[in-house]
Design a protein around this motif. Structure first.
Motif: not given
Length: 230
Positions: A28-37, A127-132, A146-157, A159-160
């Motif tokens: 989990v820790d390594e996964t999260l670090e990959t996401v933020v980097q 599954s419709d539950r906010t995990t982070g 708008v492009d940055d927000e779209a990228i953030a949503h892709i990253l969040a999906r 990552a989740s």
């Protein structure tokens, strides 16, 4: 990739590579670090972080790129106020200009003092539950397009799903480890007191209940010290 590289340069192949790196992360820790980097590289931000939702409904810090994000996260958790906490309800929160956004007055002051000009918080859902929440910060106001927000949503999906998978794998590994410890502890009791496996398990369970200690911890103490809890 340079931080100044435009968002348009991040194509499907780049995100595919991101997905591979998430898959290869060992925990989990390594996964999260990959996401933020990756967020620092892919989006027009100065800082990034991930906050996770706990079972008790509170937020906890998952990963941050630097102490600035860590400080802002802790401030929100301690004061129970801020856009990251609001985003945990499942709503994308954009703060175009910290200097003029007064929805969270105490957070506004703290963010301004930290040199933050704008922020973007995107829920991570499974599954419709906010995990982070994936948080992007910039020292400049009105930094996120708008492009940055779209990228953030892709990253969040991405990552989740990756975090949910990593958490499940860690839980399974812990369960296997617990079974091994209990089995070892039972073997010690069976040999020492010449009792059956069912009797040995009953002893461990009774000590667990009487001392209000997890069965795994009782077993671990017995394996390590050859003694049961008092």
């Amino acid at each position: 990739m340079a931080l100044s590289e435009p968002a348009e340069a991040f194509d499907a192949g780049t995100f595919a590579q991101f997905a591979i790196e998430l898959h290869d992360a060992p925990g989990v820790d390594e996964t999260l670090e990959t996401v933020v980097q990756f967020a620092i590289q892919a989006a027009n931000c100065t800082h990034a972080g991930v906050a996770l939702a706990t079972r008790g409904g509170r937020a906890e810090i998952g990963a941050t790129t630097d102490p600035v994000v860590d400080t802002l996260y802790r401030f929100q958790i301690e004061t129970d106020e801020g856009p990251m906490l609001t985003a945990l309800s499942g709503e994308t929160i954009t703060v175009p200009d910290v200097a003029t956004d007064e929805r969270w007055p105490r957070w506004q002051s703290a963010a301004a003092d930290a040199g933050i000009g704008s922020a973007l918080h995107v829920p991570m859902t499974v599954s419709d539950r906010t995990t982070g929440v994936l948080s992007l910060y910039s020292t400049e106001p009105k930094a996120f397009t708008v492009d940055d927000e779209a990228i953030a949503h892709i990253l969040a999906r991405h990552a989740s799903v990756a975090v949910a998978t990593a958490r499940n794998e860690e839980s399974m590994a812990q369960a296997v480890d617990a079974r091994k410890l209990v089995g070892q502890a039972m073997g010690i009791l069976m040999e020492r007191f010449d009792i059956t496996g069912d009797q040995a398990f009953a002893v461990l369970r009774r000590y667990s209940q009487d001392t209000n200690t997890k069965l795994r911890d009782v077993a671990q103490q017995l394996v390590e010290t050859r003694k049961l809890p008092h």
